[in-house]
Motif scaffolding. Structure first.
Motif, short mmCIF file in Angstrom:
data_model
loop_
_atom_site.label_atom_id
_atom_site.label_comp_id
_atom_site.label_asym_id
_atom_site.label_seq_id
_atom_site.Cartn_x
_atom_site.Cartn_y
_atom_site.Cartn_z
N ALA A 1 36.53 46.27 36.72
CA ALA A 1 34.96 46.37 36.76
C ALA A 1 34.33 47.61 36.78
O ALA A 1 33.34 48.01 36.16
CB ALA A 1 34.53 45.71 38.38
N GLU B 1 43.02 40.24 33.09
CA GLU B 1 41.66 40.48 33.79
C GLU B 1 40.55 41.01 32.86
O GLU B 1 39.63 40.89 33.26
CB GLU B 1 41.86 41.59 34.94
N LYS C 1 38.88 38.44 31.06
CA LYS C 1 37.99 37.52 32.07
C LYS C 1 36.89 38.27 32.17
O LYS C 1 35.89 37.58 32.34
CB LYS C 1 38.88 37.42 33.19
N GLN C 2 36.79 39.50 32.54
CA GLN C 2 35.41 39.99 32.90
C GLN C 2 34.76 40.41 31.62
O GLN C 2 33.36 40.41 31.76
CB GLN C 2 35.84 41.46 33.68
N ALA D 1 41.02 43.87 39.58
CA ALA D 1 39.72 43.50 39.26
C ALA D 1 38.81 44.53 39.65
O ALA D 1 37.80 44.71 38.78
CB ALA D 1 39.26 42.12 39.99
#
Length: 152
Positions: free
Chosen positions: A107, A146, A149-150, A103
């Motif tokens: 990011a 991931e 999702k972000q 994650a």
């Protein structure tokens, strides 16, 4: 310094002498896959450690998928064999990243590429930055999930 392929050969010899059936068959299978990768294409070449890790990652993924398929088919014994092979292969792979580490990398990649407001259109851009960073240390499916999702 010995290469990963040399280490696999040495460990195969030890496993044969120790009569470890699962380890022996798994290492033989992995070395065979490495040899196949080396002679694939127009010109045979010696694989680098990174390329060997790529082959090992692919073989480990095959074992996980086969174990799941056997489990779904009610063949627990075959699933256990596939999982045992995956464990042997995992010993030669780099330490796997945790979900939090993945994650964090995703990011940072979103911030680096400026893809925050673009949504799913920027998935390829973000994956292009993150994938080389996690090579062999994270499952591509988990990484893609991931990113989705972000971004989503």
């Amino acid at each position: 310094m010995a290469t990963l392929k040399d280490q696999l050969h040495a460990d195969l010899t030890v496993a044969i002498k120790a009569r470890e059936a699962v380890r022996t068959s798994t290492l033989r299978m992995v070395l065979s896959a490495i040899t196949t990768a080396e002679v694939a294409g127009k010109v045979a070449k010696e694989l680098t450690d990174d390329e060997v890790i790529g082959v090992l990652t692919s073989e480990a993924k095959k074992r996980r998928e086969a174990a799941t398929a056997f489990e779904d088919g009610g063949r627990a014994e075959s699933a256990a064999k596939e999982r045992a092979e995956a464990e042997v292969i995992a010993e030669y792979l780099p330490e796997q990243l945790t979900a939090d580490e993945i994650a964090g990398l995703v990011a940072a990649a979103i911030e680096q590429t400026g893809a925050a407001g673009e949504g799913m259109k920027a998935m390829g851009k973000v994956m292009g930055v993150v994938t080389p960073q996690v090579k062999g240390r994270a499952d591509g499916g988990a990484l893609a999930a991931e990113v989705r999702k972000q971004l989503g």
